[in-house]
Design an enzyme around this catalytic site. Structure first.
Site, PDB file in Angstrom:
ATOM      1  N   LYS A  52       0.800  -1.280   0.049  1.00  0.00           N
ATOM      2  CA  LYS A  52      -0.089   0.147  -0.113  1.00  0.00           C
ATOM      3  C   LYS A  52       0.888   1.348   0.107  1.00  0.00           C
ATOM      4  CE  LYS A  52      -3.973  -2.371   2.374  1.00  0.00           C
ATOM      5  NZ  LYS A  52      -4.592  -2.769   3.471  1.00  0.00           N
ATOM      6  N   GLN A  96      -4.397  -1.554   9.799  1.00  0.00           N
ATOM      7  CA  GLN A  96      -4.453  -2.992   9.130  1.00  0.00           C
ATOM      8  C   GLN A  96      -4.983  -3.619  10.006  1.00  0.00           C
ATOM      9  OE1 GLN A  96      -3.797  -3.412   6.002  1.00  0.00           O
ATOM     10  NE2 GLN A  96      -4.052  -5.415   6.101  1.00  0.00           N
ATOM     11  N   ASP A 119     -10.655   3.078   4.520  1.00  0.00           N
ATOM     12  CA  ASP A 119     -11.096   1.862   4.479  1.00  0.00           C
ATOM     13  C   ASP A 119     -12.734   1.785   4.428  1.00  0.00           C
ATOM     14  OD1 ASP A 119      -9.427  -0.421   4.033  1.00  0.00           O
ATOM     15  OD2 ASP A 119      -8.682  -0.098   6.139  1.00  0.00           O
TER      16      ASP A 119
HETATM   17  N1  GUN Z   1      -6.959  -6.818   6.408  1.00  0.00           N
HETATM   18  C1  GUN Z   1      -7.540  -7.338   5.354  1.00  0.00           C
HETATM   19  N2  GUN Z   1      -7.833  -6.831   4.568  1.00  0.00           N
HETATM   20  C2  GUN Z   1      -7.897  -5.443   5.123  1.00  0.00           C
HETATM   21  C3  GUN Z   1      -8.385  -4.177   4.374  1.00  0.00           C
HETATM   22  O1  GUN Z   1      -8.930  -3.768   3.204  1.00  0.00           O
HETATM   23  N3  GUN Z   1      -8.143  -3.247   5.035  1.00  0.00           N
HETATM   24  C4  GUN Z   1      -7.221  -3.197   6.249  1.00  0.00           C
HETATM   25  N4  GUN Z   1      -7.217  -2.217   7.162  1.00  0.00           N
HETATM   26  N5  GUN Z   1      -6.979  -4.419   6.741  1.00  0.00           N
HETATM   27  C5  GUN Z   1      -7.265  -5.528   6.103  1.00  0.00           C
END
Ligand code: GUN
Length: 290
Positions: A52, A96, A119
């Site tokens: 990311k 995350q 998110d």
């Molecule tokens: N863990 C698995 N998928 C995601 C996501 O899209 N965002 C975040 N913050 N954590 C995740």
């Protein structure tokens, strides 16, 4: 059979974002800034967050990685979130998941300022999504909708089976595809671990979204000819023949299912890269909304 190429499509989207960033800089002297909070050293999470941050650089965003130790307390994490909420330089941020077990995930997600919740996990944004109001759509479902749309996969009036009811993928996917929107207007069934007649459901599905997290669960005998397959799974499976000791497996047994598919996403290179592109898109939106 057409491969729904998430790698290529996400590159197209990143080029579009990079162009928009240049315009934003020229017009308003603004540069989108995404922060990511990582708690602990889970291998997969470290890989995702790294990807990311790297993607931010690629499109000309600023990025900040906040790397906290596994033993970080809930209180400390909430303090960190408050700092990000009030820092005007940060347009959007993510925490995350999964978080270490001693931290209440719901409490943490609710602490994020909804205007910076790129998110789309805050209850206010989930509610806005359910009501089809402008919001940040969660990145994985947003990416799947975009992929279906860009490949002109017909969804209107189609039977969709979503396998999995997670807050991150299954539930929002079922809501979005049933709405009156592009890649929507479908008749959606949500299947999960208590579903009794899963094969019957999948055999009559026009589109299947597999998001249950069991490697190669969906096999060729469970689907009909001409089906469209979206494989959200990405599990590390031990593989001694690989240098790193594992391979990445989707929730779909690609070899048998692809033979019967009209469209199918590969793993890797399908849904995964789209998720990152849509997170960037949400961050750009957060920045231009300010
Ligand atoms: N863990 C698995 N998928 C995601 C996501 O899209 N965002 C975040 N913050 N954590 C995740």
């Amino acid at each position: 059979m057409t491969i729904l190429d998430g790698k290529k499509t996400s590159q197209d989207i990143k080029l579009e974002i990079a162009k928009a960033v240049k315009e934003l800089k020229a017009q308003n002297n603004k540069t989108p800034h995404l922060a990511a909070v990582l708690v602990g050293t889970d291998g997969a999470s470290m890989t995702y967050v790294g990807a990311k941050v790297k993607a931010c650089e690629l499109v000309g965003f600023n990025s900040t990685l906040i790397d906290l130790p596994e033993e970080t307390s809930e209180e400390e994490l909430l303090k960190q979130i408050e700092l990000l909420n009030t820092n005007d330089d940060i347009d959007g941020f993510i925490v995350q998941l999964p978080l270490p077990k001693h931290i209440d995930e719901q409490k943490v997600l609710m602490a994020v300022n909804p205007d910076k919740d790129v998110d789309g996990f805050h209850p206010e944004n989930v509610g806005r999504m359910a009501l089809d109001l402008p919001t940040f759509l969660p990145a994985t479902p947003f990416g799947i909708m975009e992929l279906l749309e860009r490949y002109n996969v017909e969804t209107s009036g189609k039977n969709v089976v979503v396998i999995g009811r997670s807050h991150i993928v299954g539930r929002p996917m079922s809501i979005l595809m049933s709405q009156k929107r592009k890649a929507g207007d479908a008749t959606v069934t949500v299947a999960h671990s208590r579903t009794k007649n899963l094969s019957e459901l999948t055999q009559s599905a026009d589109i299947i979204v597999a998001a249950l997290g069991i490697p190669e669960f969906l096999t060729g005998d469970m689907v009909k000819d001409g089906v469209t397959i979206i494989d959200v799974g990405i599990t590390r499976v031990d593989d001694a023949t690989k240098k790193r000791g594992f391979r990445l497996a989707g929730d779909v047994h690609f070899e048998s299912v692809s033979k019967k598919s009209a469209f199918i996403t590969p793993v890797p290179g399908g849904v995964g890269p789209m998720t990152i592109a849509m997170l960037l898109k949400n961050t750009l939106l957060a920045c231009s909304r300010k």
